[in-house]
Write a protein that holds these residues in place. Structure first.
Motif, PDB file in Angstrom:
ATOM      1  N   LEU A   7       0.896  -1.100   0.014  1.00 40.57           N
ATOM      2  CA  LEU A   7       0.032   0.017  -0.001  1.00 40.57           C
ATOM      3  C   LEU A   7       0.882   1.215  -0.085  1.00 40.57           C
ATOM      4  CD1 LEU A   7      -2.654   1.146  -0.105  1.00 40.57           C
ATOM      5  CD2 LEU A   7      -2.693   0.870   2.775  1.00 40.57           C
ATOM      6  N   ALA A   8       2.010   1.298   0.903  1.00 37.28           N
ATOM      7  CA  ALA A   8       2.843   2.350   0.992  1.00 37.28           C
ATOM      8  C   ALA A   8       3.531   2.576  -0.566  1.00 37.28           C
ATOM      9  CB  ALA A   8       3.988   2.283   1.889  1.00 37.28           C
ATOM     10  N   ALA A   9       3.947   1.446  -1.157  1.00 35.42           N
ATOM     11  CA  ALA A   9       4.672   1.568  -2.665  1.00 35.42           C
ATOM     12  C   ALA A   9       3.532   2.101  -3.593  1.00 35.42           C
ATOM     13  CB  ALA A   9       4.984   0.399  -3.003  1.00 35.42           C
ATOM     14  N   ILE A  10       2.248   1.699  -3.600  1.00 36.13           N
ATOM     15  CA  ILE A  10       1.365   2.290  -4.327  1.00 36.13           C
ATOM     16  C   ILE A  10       0.991   3.833  -4.108  1.00 36.13           C
ATOM     17  CG2 ILE A  10      -1.321   2.327  -4.919  1.00 36.13           C
ATOM     18  CD1 ILE A  10      -1.164  -0.789  -4.350  1.00 36.13           C
ATOM     19  N   LEU A  11       1.066   4.329  -2.742  1.00 32.51           N
ATOM     20  CA  LEU A  11       0.799   5.779  -2.554  1.00 32.51           C
ATOM     21  C   LEU A  11       1.943   6.552  -2.561  1.00 32.51           C
ATOM     22  CD1 LEU A  11      -1.471   5.167   0.578  1.00 32.51           C
ATOM     23  CD2 LEU A  11      -2.132   5.527  -1.594  1.00 32.51           C
ATOM     24  N   GLY A  12       3.246   5.905  -2.758  1.00 29.24           N
ATOM     25  CA  GLY A  12       4.321   6.684  -3.121  1.00 29.24           C
ATOM     26  C   GLY A  12       4.951   7.137  -1.674  1.00 29.24           C
ATOM     27  N   GLU A  13       6.361   7.471  -1.828  1.00 29.39           N
ATOM     28  CA  GLU A  13       7.063   7.803  -0.537  1.00 29.39           C
ATOM     29  C   GLU A  13       6.639   9.121   0.192  1.00 29.39           C
ATOM     30  OE1 GLU A  13       9.297   5.625   0.935  1.00 29.39           O
ATOM     31  OE2 GLU A  13       8.420   4.318  -0.514  1.00 29.39           O
ATOM     32  N   ARG A  46       4.057   8.070   7.703  1.00 29.94           N
ATOM     33  CA  ARG A  46       2.551   7.834   7.461  1.00 29.94           C
ATOM     34  C   ARG A  46       2.178   6.904   8.303  1.00 29.94           C
ATOM     35  NH1 ARG A  46       1.668   8.852   1.232  1.00 29.94           N
ATOM     36  NH2 ARG A  46       3.525   7.420   1.186  1.00 29.94           N
ATOM     37  N   ASP A  47       1.074   6.975   9.052  1.00 21.58           N
ATOM     38  CA  ASP A  47       0.438   5.777   9.500  1.00 21.58           C
ATOM     39  C   ASP A  47      -0.828   5.281   8.269  1.00 21.58           C
ATOM     40  OD1 ASP A  47      -0.965   3.976  10.935  1.00 21.58           O
ATOM     41  OD2 ASP A  47      -1.595   5.034  12.288  1.00 21.58           O
TER      42      ASP A  47
END
Length: 97
Positions: free
Chosen positions: A49-55, A63-64
């Motif tokens: 999910l973090a990879a999809i949303l970007g750094e 980010r939580d």
């Protein structure tokens, strides 16, 4: 403003399964969403999910991603075909659960 929330995404990883505080938090969020007719989508794999949303930008707080609210303005809320498809999927899944 619950009227502007289209979808609530609750994300966990395997190591979060034993976190009682997080599970209580999720239970409260789910109760709020059900009371306000907000669709809930539970996913696993916060790293994906973090990879999809970007750094996040450098220098910002981490980010939580355990709970994400997808919002949409009040006007023409379901004009987006993608949001309508997600809403239909959530409604069908809720009916089967």
């Amino acid at each position: 403003d619950p009227d502007s929330v289209v979808l609530c995404v609750l994300a966990t990883d395997e190591e979060d399964e034993g976190d009682i505080a997080l599970q209580i938090h999720f239970t409260l969020i789910q109760a709020f969403c059900c009371d306000n007719d907000i669709h809930i989508l539970r996913v696993s794999g916060m790293q994906r999910l973090a990879a999809i949303l970007g750094e996040p930008e450098p220098g910002t707080e981490p980010r939580d991603l355990h709970c994400l609210l997808v919002t949409n303005p009040h006007t023409d809320a379901w004009k987006s075909q993608g949001l309508a498809e997600v809403a239909n999927y959530c409604a069908e899944s809720r009916d089967r659960n």
